[in-house]
Design a protein around this motif. Structure first.
Motif, PDB file in Angstrom:
ATOM      1  N   GLU A   4      15.247  40.761  58.567  1.00 51.52           N
ATOM      2  CA  GLU A   4      14.422  40.006  59.495  1.00 51.52           C
ATOM      3  C   GLU A   4      14.171  40.814  60.767  1.00 51.52           C
ATOM      4  OE1 GLU A   4      18.580  39.513  60.647  1.00 51.52           O
ATOM      5  OE2 GLU A   4      17.505  39.325  58.752  1.00 51.52           O
ATOM      6  N   THR A   9      15.640  35.116  64.850  1.00 44.66           N
ATOM      7  CA  THR A   9      16.427  33.947  64.456  1.00 44.66           C
ATOM      8  C   THR A   9      16.953  33.220  65.693  1.00 44.66           C
ATOM      9  OG1 THR A   9      18.528  35.160  64.339  1.00 44.66           O
ATOM     10  CG2 THR A   9      17.140  35.165  62.363  1.00 44.66           C
ATOM     11  N   ARG A  10      17.340  31.983  65.506  1.00 49.50           N
ATOM     12  CA  ARG A  10      17.837  31.175  66.615  1.00 49.50           C
ATOM     13  C   ARG A  10      19.114  31.777  67.210  1.00 49.50           C
ATOM     14  NH1 ARG A  10      20.922  25.464  66.163  1.00 49.50           N
ATOM     15  NH2 ARG A  10      22.265  26.893  65.019  1.00 49.50           N
ATOM     16  N   GLU A 158      24.964  36.095  59.447  1.00 51.39           N
ATOM     17  CA  GLU A 158      23.580  36.567  59.347  1.00 51.39           C
ATOM     18  C   GLU A 158      23.508  38.065  59.058  1.00 51.39           C
ATOM     19  OE1 GLU A 158      20.005  37.143  62.518  1.00 51.39           O
ATOM     20  OE2 GLU A 158      20.968  35.173  62.510  1.00 51.39           O
TER      21      GLU A 158
END
Length: 357
Positions: A4, A9-10, A158
């Motif tokens: 990614e 991402t959060r 992650e």
């Protein structure tokens, strides 16, 4: 598995927001302390120099932490994230020590202050004005540390595939790459601790005409060469440069021991009085970090010529670029195939085909 984009991402976004937000708040508190002290006393006097040094160190620490956090996200480096967590906790300790050191600097009972507030502990004194700001700083840093634990936990899961993307599934290669990540992370923290010690010595303690001032100035380029040289040697597996770097680490350890002796030696302890606690903590941490770097450096030296150099030179950021390029090429290829199919069919609708699995 696709890699990614950075800050997509959060967990990544809120991790950076937490560090930036606490940095702004803490620097505002430190700046308020500096402003109060500057308005009420003469900062050129040696007993008050701990305050501008306090401000300089926190500016350095917050900038360093932001850069380290961004770098850890860029490299998908879980080890560096854990290092940031330890560093953030060390900032709590440092901010707490500064409450005592600032009090020792600005509280001077039975001393008249011609420039403003009294220098005792009464309700209208300088200490009474700055004490709330000094207490807020470690509290804010500690609360943000708790938030960072939560976000780093999410980032740990992650980034689980990051090393696999670089070195594959070989357990031995994975272990060697993790030691490589550890030494690179340690070198970065070595840099901060050494600069922190140097700033305190040059701003607060040493006179510009002293021999020790010259020694401290001369040590800066040597240690910077050591850190940069070691990082280059371990990444490119240059044996002669790594040998020099390891030898210089031992010399630097001797330098830190010499400084610790100077802090408490009867002939020189007076000049270190206002910042002895902070200097001692910084120097001991720098000594321990450099010793750990030396130990991990020996392990990394033993891993030279075992097939890891390509992974070191082509880290996760390179893999992400390669993946992005492959996606673009793949999309272009699909578009070309579609156009060729349309030309081949000459506008006629394809008949359904039966596929036998």
């Amino acid at each position: 598995m696709a890699l990614e984009a950075l800050l997509s991402t959060r967990a990544q976004r809120w991790f950076m927001v937490t560090i930036l937000l606490q940095g702004f708040v803490v620097l505002a508190m430190v700046a308020a302390v500096f402003a109060f002290v500057e308005d009420n006393v003469d900062l050129s006097l040696s007993q008050y120099k701990t305050v501008p040094c306090y401000l300089a160190l926190f500016i350095l620490a917050e900038i360093f932490e932001v850069l380290m956090a961004f770098d850890a996200l860029r490299l998908r480096n879980v080890i560096q994230l854990v290092g940031i967590l330890i560093f953030h906790l060390a900032l709590v300790v440092f901010a707490s020590i500064q409450v005592h050191e600032t009090r020792a600097a600005v509280v001077r009972p039975n001393t008249t202050n011609p420039r403003g507030r009294p220098l005792d502990t009464s309700s209208g004194s300088l200490w009474h004005a700055v004490e709330p700001f000094l207490i807020v700083s470690p509290v804010i840093i500690f609360v943000s540390w708790l938030a960072l634990i939560f976000w780093i936990r999410e980032l740990y899961y992650e980034f689980g595939w990051a090393i696999f993307h670089v070195v594959g599934a070989n357990p031995a290669m994975k272990t060697m790459y993790q030691f490589y990540q550890i030494i690179i992370c340690l070198l970065k923290f070595d840099f901060f601790c050494f600069i922190g010690v140097s700033i305190q010595l040059l701003i607060v303690v040493l006179q510009t005409n002293s021999a020790e001032f010259g020694l401290t100035i001369a040590a800066i380029p040597v240690v910077l060469f050591l850190l940069i040289g070691c990082g280059t040697a371990v990444q490119r597996e240059i044996k002669w440069l790594m040998s020099i770097s390891l030898a210089l680490m031992l010399a630097a350890e001797t330098y830190f021991i010499y400084k610790l002796v100077r802090f408490y030696e009867p002939s020189s302890q007076e000049q270190y009085q206002t910042t002895r606690a902070t200097l001692t903590v910084f120097t001991i941490v720098a000594f321990l970090l450099l010793f750990a770097t030396f130990a991990v450096g020996l392990r990394c030296f033993a891993d030279f010529d075992k097939g890891l150099q390509s992974a070191k030179l082509h880290d996760i950021t390179t893999r992400r670029k390669q993946y992005s390029s492959a996606v673009v090429v793949d999309k272009i290829g699909d578009h070309d195939d579609e156009e060729q199919g349309q030309q081949y069919n000459a506008g006629h609708q394809l008949q359904p085909r039966i596929s036998i699995e």
